[in-house]
Write an enzyme that holds these catalytic residues in place. Structure first.
Site, PDB file in Angstrom:
ATOM      1  N   CYS A 145       0.801  -1.225   0.000  1.00 25.45           N
ATOM      2  CA  CYS A 145       0.000   0.000   0.000  1.00 25.45           C
ATOM      3  C   CYS A 145       0.835   1.277   0.000  1.00 25.45           C
ATOM      4  O   CYS A 145       0.321   2.352  -0.298  1.00 25.45           O
ATOM      5  CB  CYS A 145      -0.951  -0.005   1.197  1.00 25.45           C
ATOM      6  SG  CYS A 145      -2.157  -1.359   1.159  1.00 25.45           S
ATOM      7  N   HIS A 200      -3.244   7.348   2.862  1.00 28.35           N
ATOM      8  CA  HIS A 200      -3.642   6.074   2.279  1.00 28.35           C
ATOM      9  C   HIS A 200      -5.050   5.748   2.763  1.00 28.35           C
ATOM     10  O   HIS A 200      -5.369   5.888   3.943  1.00 28.35           O
ATOM     11  CB  HIS A 200      -2.669   4.975   2.712  1.00 28.35           C
ATOM     12  CG  HIS A 200      -3.133   3.591   2.383  1.00 28.35           C
ATOM     13  ND1 HIS A 200      -3.614   3.252   1.142  1.00 28.35           N
ATOM     14  CD2 HIS A 200      -3.188   2.470   3.138  1.00 28.35           C
ATOM     15  CE1 HIS A 200      -3.945   1.965   1.146  1.00 28.35           C
ATOM     16  NE2 HIS A 200      -3.703   1.472   2.343  1.00 28.35           N
ATOM     17  N   ASN A 257     -10.022   0.089  -0.163  1.00 26.89           N
ATOM     18  CA  ASN A 257      -8.563   0.141  -0.115  1.00 26.89           C
ATOM     19  C   ASN A 257      -8.019  -0.291  -1.476  1.00 26.89           C
ATOM     20  O   ASN A 257      -8.053  -1.468  -1.815  1.00 26.89           O
ATOM     21  CB  ASN A 257      -8.055  -0.789   0.994  1.00 26.89           C
ATOM     22  CG  ASN A 257      -6.540  -0.761   1.129  1.00 26.89           C
ATOM     23  OD1 ASN A 257      -5.835  -0.203   0.299  1.00 26.89           O
ATOM     24  ND2 ASN A 257      -6.038  -1.392   2.178  1.00 26.89           N
TER      25      ASN A 257
END
Length: 336
Positions: A126, A263, A293
């Site tokens: 990520c 994020h 996500n």
């Protein structure tokens, strides 16, 4: 001055890597929490209350990470007014490449018609886009490149186990991109990267080329293993620390930050970082509710939305940050 004395030369002006354009792309198919509840033992309330997610986008059959990356790249280049022939560098952050090799960055490069410049992938889960951005920034500030394309793109829904409700509800597909250009006045002020491979088994996928898999374990690749509460605690702690590191490195007060673009993994983690900065949520870009996500795609997706909606303006101070499997985490402070 004596004849042998040499006149002092002024130091060379600092070169920054400035974001000249942003772009993003989301697959057409939307999967809501209500849709998920039709085949997963879950509910909209259960998902939203724990993560803030309401829906996510799903890549169509045959639609790859490279496809998403290409469309985001084209939009970023259009926004920057940059032609493929001007690109000196392409870096793509992803953990879901189209194929093992060549890199997805090379595949995108060819589609863009930018053949010849260096192109490679970065896998930091990520944190992939922030890692890629940091590498590209170093190329520009060193003088090795003047114009760089940085992309974050993922098709993580190809990796999830749709029977595992604690993880399958979290992820979506998408891509974002930026064009960086050398600038003498403004741009990325600093980047900060960290990793801790000792935390591997808290967030990982067990399948790979070298470790292989047993014949009866081929489906193991369709799984993201995550110890949710441990990851949450580690993420909050790491992001707290990197926020302080970033501010201290630049002599910036937390109240000077105009926008936080984090994020997009979990709304509670985002809120914890905002609290650390003493920043109202009105100054935090949140897309996790609509995108889920998207791993390395999430920060550039959120940045592009913030720019195109008119919220992020030229001259404002923006903090990007991300945390992902590895563990990896990173930040970038920039004057947009």
């Amino acid at each position: 001055m004596s004849e042998s004395a040499t006149p002092a030369t002024a130091p060379a002006p600092r070169i920054y890597a400035r974001i000249a354009g942003t772009g993003s792309y989301l697959p057409a198919k939307v999967l809501t929490n209500a849709d998920l509840a039709e085949f997963v033992d879950t509910s909209d309330e259960w998902i939203a209350s724990r993560t803030g997610i309401r829906q996510r986008h799903i890549a169509a059959e045959g639609e790859t990470t490279g496809d998403l990356a290409y469309h985001a790249a084209v939009r970023a280049m259009e926004a920057a007014g940059v032609d493929a022939s001007e690109l000196d560098l392409i870096i793509l952050g992803t953990t879901t490449p189209d194929i093992i090799f060549p890199s997805t960055a090379c595949l995108v490069q060819h589609r863009l018609g930018a053949n010849g410049c260096p192109a490679f992938d970065v896998n930091a889960a990520c944190s992939g886009f922030v890692y890629a951005l940091s590498v590209a920034e170093k190329f520009i500030t060193s003088g090795a490149a003047k114009t760089a394309l940085v992309i974050g793109a993922e098709t993580l829904t190809r990796m999830v186990d749709w029977s595992e409700r604690t993880t399958c509800v979290l992820f979506g597909d998408g891509a974002g991109a930026v064009v960086l250009k050398a600038d003498a006045e403004t741009g990325i002020l600093s980047t900060h990267l960290h990793a801790d491979g000792g935390k591997k088994e808290l967030l990982w996928n067990p399948v790979g080329v070298s470790v292989g898999f047993k014949e009866n374990e081929k489906n193991a690749g369709l799984r993201i293993n995550m110890a949710g509460s441990e990851v949450f605690k580690a993420a909050v702690k790491a992001l707290d620390a990197i926020v302080e590191e970033t501010l201290e490195a630049n002599g910036v007060d937390r109240h000077d930050i105009d926008w936080l673009i984090p994020h997009q993994a979990n709304l509670r983690i985002i809120e914890a970082t905002a609290k650390r900065l003493d920043m109202p949520m009105e100054r935090v870009i949140v897309t996790v509710d609509r995108h889920g996500n998207t791993s390395s795609g999430s920060v550039p997706l959120a940045l592009d939305e913030a720019v195109r909606s008119g919220r992020v303006q030229r001259g404002q101070l923006v903090l990007l940050e991300a945390f992902g499997g590895g563990f990896t985490w990173g930040s970038a402070l920039l004057r947009y």
